[in-house]
Design a protein around this motif. Structure first.
Motif, mmCIF file in Angstrom:
data_model
loop_
_atom_site.group_PDB
_atom_site.id
_atom_site.type_symbol
_atom_site.label_atom_id
_atom_site.label_comp_id
_atom_site.label_asym_id
_atom_site.label_seq_id
_atom_site.Cartn_x
_atom_site.Cartn_y
_atom_site.Cartn_z
ATOM 1 N N ALA A 78 -50.736 13.273 -44.190
ATOM 2 C CA ALA A 78 -50.158 12.452 -43.128
ATOM 3 C C ALA A 78 -48.771 12.955 -42.740
ATOM 4 O O ALA A 78 -48.443 13.046 -41.549
ATOM 5 C CB ALA A 78 -50.093 10.994 -43.575
ATOM 6 N N GLU B 103 -54.386 9.968 -53.695
ATOM 7 C CA GLU B 103 -53.367 9.206 -52.965
ATOM 8 C C GLU B 103 -52.260 10.132 -52.463
ATOM 9 O O GLU B 103 -51.740 9.966 -51.363
ATOM 10 C CB GLU B 103 -52.737 8.130 -53.867
ATOM 11 N N GLN C 69 -51.170 11.396 -48.528
ATOM 12 C CA GLN C 69 -49.769 11.251 -48.110
ATOM 13 C C GLN C 69 -49.231 12.559 -47.569
ATOM 14 O O GLN C 69 -48.576 12.602 -46.532
ATOM 15 C CB GLN C 69 -48.909 10.808 -49.294
ATOM 16 N N ALA D 41 -56.594 6.510 -48.563
ATOM 17 C CA ALA D 41 -56.407 6.576 -47.113
ATOM 18 C C ALA D 41 -54.939 6.622 -46.740
ATOM 19 O O ALA D 41 -54.094 6.052 -47.422
ATOM 20 C CB ALA D 41 -57.062 5.370 -46.454
ATOM 21 N N ALA D 42 -54.672 7.306 -45.645
ATOM 22 C CA ALA D 42 -53.351 7.256 -45.012
ATOM 23 C C ALA D 42 -53.568 7.060 -43.527
ATOM 24 O O ALA D 42 -54.443 7.703 -42.941
ATOM 25 C CB ALA D 42 -52.573 8.537 -45.283
#
Lengths: 125, 193
Positions: free
Chosen positions: B162, B155, B159, B103-104
């Motif tokens: 986002a 991950e 990132q 999640a971001a």
């Protein structure tokens, strides 16, 4: 990872200077939000981003403009919205609210993120 | 990585009812076709803001072998921030199916969760979600597709997504205080809005 616990690897805090504006008294059907954004940005001279649309109202952010300035220009705001296809301003159309977002510190935001997520507050004029 | 089957799940009562036109799906479809010309792109009927229904659609598409499931819209704080906004639940729908998704989060300095984006790996491919505003949806999808093609981990995918979304905020270049990760906060409880 512990079940039921989410580890957030990446968190960004975007510093925003924006006013949240809500316009009511509209009839909305088949709207393309980016059309309204273009008309509003042209009318207000600032970037605008539609954040919520219902059948009779519209909510948008305008960046770098105070609530007072939006309220003073409310006639222009409604006219700009009505220029977009898919929305009609009724005779009772009005800028229902224009609010400046309260600024939180990074520490406050971190605490909110830990304990329950989004619960921002606004300073209403 | 070549993707042969992409599923788009637009969400939001305002989309489902026709109050606003779903312009995100055609734009994302174009992105997919530019990268994978031979792929099947399936756009599901818009889901209302119901995390169970969204989770069910995701499960179905994953079960059908979709290699990239993209849930569109409903990624922010929504009604938890303001009663006039829609209840945003897409991220929670994904977490139902993939509790360990990466999640971001992007937070506004006004305390509003602008969006939470997730990326999850499954046997056949990926599940991601993107915010509803068109420029943000397109930017997030571009970043995710590039990252997937590049073979990076979930991950890193979120990132990059986002960072791409933050770059779309008006005035972001001048006003974004922290375009990178902030101080690690450690585990947090799932959001209960």
């Amino acid at each position: 990872m512990t079940e039921g616990v989410l580890t957030v690897a990446h968190r960004i805090i975007a510093v925003v200077d924006k006013t949240v504006v809500r316009v009511t008294g509209l009839e909305v059907r088949g709207l393309k939000p980016q059309d309204v954004e273009a008309h509003l940005s042209r009318a207000l001279g600032r970037p605008a981003r539609v954040i919520g649309v219902a059948g009779d109202s519209l909510e948008f952010d305008v960046y770098g403009l105070s609530p007072e300035a939006v309220l003073m220009d409310s006639h222009n705001v409604i006219r700009a919205i009505a220029l977009a296809d898919g929305v009609r301003a009724t005779e009772v159309a009005q800028v229902d609210q224009a609010e400046k977002a309260r600024k939180f510190s990074v520490e406050e935001l971190a605490a909110r993120a830990r304990t329950g997520g989004c619960a921002g507050e606004r300073v209403r004029l | 990585m070549t993707v042969g089957y992409v599923s788009l799940i637009p969400t939001g009562g305002e989309v489902a009812s026709g109050v606003i036109v779903d312009t995100d799906s055609p734009a994302i479809m174009q992105l997919a076709l530019e990268r994978w010309p031979g792929c099947l792109v399936k756009r599901l009927p818009p889901e209302s803001d119901d995390e169970g229904m969204i989770a069910s659609s995701i499960r179905n598409e994953v079960g059908l072998g979709s290699q990239l499931v993209i849930v569109i819209g409903g990624s922010g704080g929504g009604r938890a921030f303001a009663a006039t906004l829609a209840p945003d639940v897409s991220h929670r729908g994904i977490k139902q199916v993939f509790p360990d998704a990466s999640a971001a989060e992007i937070w506004g300095s006004n305390g509003h969760l602008f969006c939470e984006m997730l990326a999850a790996r499954h046997d056949a491919g990926w599940v991601i979600n993107v915010p509803g505003p068109l420029p943000e949806a397109v930017a997030a999808c571009k970043a995710a597709m590039d990252a997937i093609v590049g073979g990076v981990e979930p991950e890193q995918i979120v990132q990059r997504m986002a960072d791409a979304v933050v770059a779309q905020y008006p005035g972001a270049a001048a006003s974004v205080g922290s375009a990178g990760p902030v101080e690690p906060m450690g585990p947090v409880e799932p959001v209960t809005e």
